[in-house]
Design a protein around this motif. Structure first.
Motif, mmCIF file in Angstrom:
data_model
loop_
_atom_site.group_PDB
_atom_site.id
_atom_site.type_symbol
_atom_site.label_atom_id
_atom_site.label_comp_id
_atom_site.label_asym_id
_atom_site.label_seq_id
_atom_site.Cartn_x
_atom_site.Cartn_y
_atom_site.Cartn_z
ATOM 1 N N SER A 35 -5.231 -1.564 -25.401
ATOM 2 C CA SER A 35 -6.386 -2.413 -25.132
ATOM 3 C C SER A 35 -6.751 -2.917 -24.045
ATOM 4 C CB SER A 35 -6.007 -3.907 -26.434
ATOM 5 O OG SER A 35 -5.010 -4.528 -25.806
ATOM 6 N N SER A 36 -5.926 -2.400 -22.959
ATOM 7 C CA SER A 36 -6.380 -2.890 -21.419
ATOM 8 C C SER A 36 -6.801 -1.507 -20.949
ATOM 9 C CB SER A 36 -5.278 -3.357 -20.920
ATOM 10 O OG SER A 36 -4.047 -2.357 -20.786
ATOM 11 N N ALA A 37 -7.759 -1.907 -19.876
ATOM 12 C CA ALA A 37 -8.274 -0.885 -18.972
ATOM 13 C C ALA A 37 -7.822 -1.013 -17.540
ATOM 14 C CB ALA A 37 -9.757 -1.115 -19.013
ATOM 15 N N LYS A 38 -7.330 0.198 -17.082
ATOM 16 C CA LYS A 38 -6.980 -0.004 -15.601
ATOM 17 C C LYS A 38 -7.692 1.121 -14.745
ATOM 18 C CE LYS A 38 -1.943 -1.196 -16.839
ATOM 19 N NZ LYS A 38 -0.864 -0.959 -16.648
ATOM 20 N N ARG A 39 -7.899 0.770 -13.636
ATOM 21 C CA ARG A 39 -8.838 1.659 -12.637
ATOM 22 C C ARG A 39 -7.783 2.263 -11.771
ATOM 23 N NH1 ARG A 39 -13.871 1.027 -13.432
ATOM 24 N NH2 ARG A 39 -14.901 -0.670 -14.114
ATOM 25 N N SER A 40 -8.237 3.759 -11.516
ATOM 26 C CA SER A 40 -7.445 4.630 -10.677
ATOM 27 C C SER A 40 -7.154 3.843 -9.122
ATOM 28 C CB SER A 40 -8.083 5.885 -10.477
ATOM 29 O OG SER A 40 -9.399 5.723 -10.229
ATOM 30 N N PRO A 41 -6.249 4.008 -8.471
ATOM 31 C CA PRO A 41 -6.065 3.392 -7.094
ATOM 32 C C PRO A 41 -7.195 3.440 -6.472
ATOM 33 C CG PRO A 41 -4.664 5.108 -7.409
ATOM 34 C CD PRO A 41 -5.278 5.038 -8.626
ATOM 35 N N THR A 42 -7.749 2.182 -5.830
ATOM 36 C CA THR A 42 -8.818 2.045 -5.048
ATOM 37 C C THR A 42 -8.645 1.082 -4.209
ATOM 38 O OG1 THR A 42 -10.584 3.068 -6.729
ATOM 39 C CG2 THR A 42 -11.394 2.094 -4.553
ATOM 40 N N PHE A 43 -8.542 1.439 -2.741
ATOM 41 C CA PHE A 43 -8.423 0.569 -1.569
ATOM 42 C C PHE A 43 -9.591 -0.438 -1.728
ATOM 43 C CE2 PHE A 43 -8.946 -0.728 2.786
ATOM 44 C CZ PHE A 43 -7.840 -1.607 2.954
ATOM 45 N N ARG A 44 -9.047 -1.770 -1.566
ATOM 46 C CA ARG A 44 -10.214 -2.873 -1.623
ATOM 47 C C ARG A 44 -9.859 -3.764 -0.532
ATOM 48 N NH1 ARG A 44 -12.528 -3.821 -6.432
ATOM 49 N NH2 ARG A 44 -12.784 -6.198 -6.093
ATOM 50 N N HIS A 45 -11.287 -3.811 0.217
ATOM 51 C CA HIS A 45 -10.970 -4.866 1.432
ATOM 52 C C HIS A 45 -10.960 -6.114 1.078
ATOM 53 C CE1 HIS A 45 -12.004 -6.328 5.725
ATOM 54 N NE2 HIS A 45 -11.214 -5.156 6.027
ATOM 55 N N ASP A 46 -10.796 -7.060 2.098
ATOM 56 C CA ASP A 46 -10.822 -8.738 1.526
ATOM 57 C C ASP A 46 -12.146 -8.965 1.423
ATOM 58 O OD1 ASP A 46 -11.723 -8.444 4.343
ATOM 59 O OD2 ASP A 46 -11.562 -10.657 4.184
ATOM 60 N N CYS A 279 -3.323 -4.838 11.585
ATOM 61 C CA CYS A 279 -3.656 -5.495 10.403
ATOM 62 C C CYS A 279 -5.170 -5.493 10.331
ATOM 63 C CB CYS A 279 -2.809 -6.720 10.009
ATOM 64 S SG CYS A 279 -3.494 -8.042 10.997
ATOM 65 N N SER A 280 -5.888 -5.020 11.213
ATOM 66 C CA SER A 280 -7.296 -5.230 11.509
ATOM 67 C C SER A 280 -8.242 -4.596 10.214
ATOM 68 C CB SER A 280 -7.938 -4.376 12.725
ATOM 69 O OG SER A 280 -7.243 -4.804 13.988
ATOM 70 N N SER A 281 -7.778 -4.008 9.493
ATOM 71 C CA SER A 281 -8.517 -3.365 8.417
ATOM 72 C C SER A 281 -7.674 -3.446 7.068
ATOM 73 C CB SER A 281 -8.717 -1.625 8.483
ATOM 74 O OG SER A 281 -7.286 -0.999 8.482
ATOM 75 N N TRP A 282 -6.640 -4.454 7.254
ATOM 76 C CA TRP A 282 -5.900 -4.565 5.881
ATOM 77 C C TRP A 282 -6.597 -5.605 4.763
ATOM 78 C CZ3 TRP A 282 -0.073 -6.125 7.432
ATOM 79 C CH2 TRP A 282 0.545 -5.112 7.776
ATOM 80 N N SER A 283 -6.467 -5.389 3.695
ATOM 81 C CA SER A 283 -7.166 -6.275 2.474
ATOM 82 C C SER A 283 -6.458 -7.604 2.413
ATOM 83 C CB SER A 283 -7.086 -5.528 1.275
ATOM 84 O OG SER A 283 -5.837 -5.310 0.913
ATOM 85 N N ILE A 284 -6.516 -8.383 3.492
ATOM 86 C CA ILE A 284 -5.895 -9.644 3.581
ATOM 87 C C ILE A 284 -7.233 -10.705 4.164
ATOM 88 C CG2 ILE A 284 -3.704 -9.100 3.676
ATOM 89 C CD1 ILE A 284 -3.812 -9.569 6.511
ATOM 90 N N GLU A 286 -9.397 -12.753 6.313
ATOM 91 C CA GLU A 286 -9.906 -12.607 7.872
ATOM 92 C C GLU A 286 -9.195 -13.458 8.598
ATOM 93 O OE1 GLU A 286 -11.334 -11.328 11.470
ATOM 94 O OE2 GLU A 286 -11.654 -10.419 9.321
ATOM 95 N N TRP A 287 -8.768 -14.705 8.316
ATOM 96 C CA TRP A 287 -8.021 -15.666 9.189
ATOM 97 C C TRP A 287 -6.557 -15.287 9.282
ATOM 98 C CZ3 TRP A 287 -3.905 -18.157 6.989
ATOM 99 C CH2 TRP A 287 -3.851 -18.208 5.702
ATOM 100 N N GLU A 288 -5.994 -14.690 8.150
ATOM 101 C CA GLU A 288 -4.786 -14.386 8.324
ATOM 102 C C GLU A 288 -4.366 -13.089 9.247
ATOM 103 O OE1 GLU A 288 -0.775 -13.131 5.587
ATOM 104 O OE2 GLU A 288 -2.778 -12.991 4.667
ATOM 105 N N ARG A 289 -5.565 -12.217 9.388
ATOM 106 C CA ARG A 289 -5.573 -11.189 10.305
ATOM 107 C C ARG A 289 -5.240 -11.712 11.545
ATOM 108 N NH1 ARG A 289 -9.025 -8.211 6.493
ATOM 109 N NH2 ARG A 289 -10.929 -8.802 7.738
ATOM 110 N N ARG A 290 -6.321 -12.581 11.674
ATOM 111 C CA ARG A 290 -6.269 -13.195 13.141
ATOM 112 C C ARG A 290 -5.133 -14.077 13.695
ATOM 113 N NH1 ARG A 290 -11.763 -15.180 11.350
ATOM 114 N NH2 ARG A 290 -10.867 -17.066 10.714
ATOM 115 N N LEU A 291 -4.553 -14.673 12.543
ATOM 116 C CA LEU A 291 -3.219 -15.396 12.774
ATOM 117 C C LEU A 291 -2.255 -14.536 13.262
ATOM 118 C CD1 LEU A 291 -1.678 -17.726 12.677
ATOM 119 C CD2 LEU A 291 -1.257 -17.656 10.335
ATOM 120 N N ARG A 292 -2.258 -13.397 11.974
ATOM 121 C CA ARG A 292 -1.116 -12.349 12.499
ATOM 122 C C ARG A 292 -1.217 -11.830 13.835
ATOM 123 N NH1 ARG A 292 1.487 -8.938 9.002
ATOM 124 N NH2 ARG A 292 2.072 -9.814 6.777
ATOM 125 N N LYS A 293 -2.218 -11.477 14.188
ATOM 126 C CA LYS A 293 -2.045 -10.942 15.807
ATOM 127 C C LYS A 293 -1.891 -11.925 16.704
ATOM 128 C CE LYS A 293 -6.071 -8.706 16.376
ATOM 129 N NZ LYS A 293 -7.513 -8.352 16.854
#
Length: 556
Positions: A35-46, A279-284, A286-293
């Motif tokens: 009864s559940s639907a799952k999508r094929s893997p797709t990279f999703r940005h933040d 991590c510039s293009s990671w799906s996290i 934006e503030w966390e990308r800045r902090l990580r850098k």
């Protein structure tokens, strides 16, 4: 077949669906199972994965009359490495879990899929993390008790110390996302990471006497706070998070607490959560990308300057460092305003609060500019230590024999030109004379680091000189240049003002001061004549008097 191999094959089967029940595919590519639907893997940005309000605005949900309003999530709830009850570990390219195989799994809207080793989260095309509940890692202590001990030590002064921290430490050492921290504080969530909170208090206590109100009161026990921080950090490091790295770096800003072993542990912990990656293009968020850098480069500087201080090989290699240098935009404290998903009205167009804007206060801007310049200088220092003090460099100079000085000078010229260009290009805000009377200015620690870097080059040149074999003119030129550098460094120390001395100092500053004295002593003992020896002896006595009677520098 060993249990390890069996578990791995079962994991691959689970990820790839080898032994899964029969599935059928709809016309739109949705895979239906039960009864559940799952999508094929797709990279999703933040922009999708971490902006639920955008999706809700397109298809607004009508709340049930009896439903309870959702709790306002904190900024850290959406992060990768700052969640309060979960931690993550990077899955490297050479581990048994191959990125290509993991990519065959079915990922949800948060880019996550379940596996036998925990929840796997995709943040980039081939970058994955395994995420785990904190409760799954048994530890000998609990955060609640540690927080209670911290608050009992600081008493009612916690808010005042936090204010001091963000006023005096954060502008020069911006490794905490101020808005995310205050977001939790203002909404009553006081369950902070114990070692981080204790470390913030410890550093803030350095300015206790400068506060007119606090100076009249009994000062909290700094040693007790530091003890709690160190012990709770040992526990926190078992659950890799950004907050543990932040806590460790803040503790290491205390010169007396700066140890090589903790630095190495933090480098390993940073690699565990992927701080060495871009991590510039990671799906996290934006503030966390800045902090990580920003945090990544703070860790880089800690490693390189600690290696210089302790005479140890650096643990961060250029070949495995992919983090671009931060820009001014990476110091933006803004976090997206919360939108209740049950509400049709959006607040995305509301102006951010003052605390969420890019800091425009002149002293704060100066602090971040100095931080950026120290990063550039540290990259130069890393090249210098590799060229002159690595094991391979030492062997090369030994093989060169009486031509060692020539080899050193040939290697020194390019980096000296780079160092000269760095100094010439310093922004006006970083100049020593750019300060306001009565206001603390952290500019001095940057200039002290510059002199220490210069001395590190000339120290090797002087060490290579052999009066019995060196050309007399070369000997004269090298020693004259070294003398000029020493005099400049000594004059710098003599020009320090209270505005500099009482400001924030980078952890390596006390050692950098000692390096000036060491360099002077080296020139003194290698002096070819009595007159030169007397000159250095007099300058060294003056330097010791200045340090003993006029200057007392702690990193915090």
């Amino acid at each position: 077949m060993t249990p390890v191999t069996l578990d791995y094959l079962l994991l691959i089967e689970a990820l790839c669906g080898v032994s899964a029940p029969r599935k059928r595919k709809l016309d739109d590519g949705t895979i239906v199972e039960g009864s559940s639907a799952k999508r094929s893997p797709t990279f999703r940005h933040d922009s999708v994965a971490f902006a639920p309000q955008q999706v809700q605005l397109q298809t607004p949900a009508v709340p049930h009359p009896t439903s309870t309003p959702a709790r306002r999530p904190f900024a850290v709830d959406e992060s990768l490495s700052l969640q309060r009850h979960r931690h993550c570990k990077l899955l490297g390219q050479t581990t048994a879990l191959d990125a290509t195989l993991i990519g065959l799994g079915a990922f949800n809207d948060k880019n996550e899929t379940e596996s036998r080793v925990g929840t796997l989260r995709q943040v980039g095309g081939s970058e994955y993390f395994s995420t785990h509940a904190d409760a799954d890692v048994p530890v000998p202590d609990d955060e609640t008790r540690a927080l209670a001990e911290i608050e009992a030590t600081v008493g009612q002064h916690g808010p005042a110390l936090i204010d001091i921290y963000f006023r005096n430490v954060h502008p020069s050492y911006p490794i905490i996302q101020k808005s995310a921290f205050l977001d939790r504080l203002h909404h009553g969530d006081l369950q902070f990471n114990p070692p981080l909170l204790a470390a913030m208090y410890v550093l803030a206590l350095a300015w206790w006497e400068r506060d007119p109100e606090l100076a009249q009161l009994a000062k909290p026990d700094t040693a007790r706070l530091e003890f709690i921080a160190v012990n709770s950090l040992t526990v926190a490091m078992q659950r890799p998070k950004i907050s543990a790295v932040q806590a460790g770096l803040l503790l290491l800003q205390r010169a007396k607490a700066s140890t090589w072993s903790l630095t190495v542990q933090l480098v390993a912990l940073g690699q565990d959560i992927g701080l060495h990656l871009d991590c510039s293009s990671w799906s996290i968020p934006e503030w966390e990308r800045r902090l990580r850098k920003r945090l990544a480069w703070a860790l880089y500087m800690q490693d390189k300057w600690s290696a210089l201080m302790h005479g140890r090989p650096s643990h961060i290699n250029a070949a495995d460092w992919a983090v671009p240098e931060p820009t001014v935009e990476d110091f933006d404290e803004q976090i997206p305003p919360f939108v209740n998903p049950t509400s049709i009205t959006t607040t995305t167009n509301q102006p951010a609060s003052e605390e969420n804007d890019i800091e425009t206060d002149p002293e704060t801007t100066k602090g971040l500019t100095i931080f950026l310049q120290l990063i550039k200088l540290t990259r130069l220092l890393a090249d210098i230590t590799d060229l002159f003090y690595s094991s391979t460099a030492k062997s090369a100079y030994a093989r060169a024999g009486r031509f060692a000085t020539t080899l050193v000078l040939n290697r020194a010229k390019p980096v000296q030109l780079r160092l000269k260009a760095w100094y010439a290009d310093l922004p006006p805000t970083c100049k020593m004379d750019n300060y306001t009377s009565g206001l603390l200015s952290p500019t001095a620690y940057l200039h002290l680091a510059y002199f220490a870097t210069e001395i590190t080059i000339h120290r090797r040149i002087v060490q290579s000189l052999d009066p019995a074999h060196s050309d007399p003119y070369m000997l004269y030129i090298c020693r004259s240049a070294a003398k000029t550098r020493l005099i400049s460094a000594l004059d710098f120390v003599n020009r320090l003002k209270p505005e500099h001395l009482e400001a924030f100092w980078f952890f390596a500053s006390p050692t950098n001061l000692e390096l000036i004295g060491t360099f002077g002593a080296l020139l003194w003992v290698t002096s070819p004549g009595v007159e030169e020896r007397e000159f250095y002896g007099a300058r060294l006595r003056e330097f010791r008097w200045t340090l003993g009677d006029s200057i007392s520098i702690d990193s915090a």
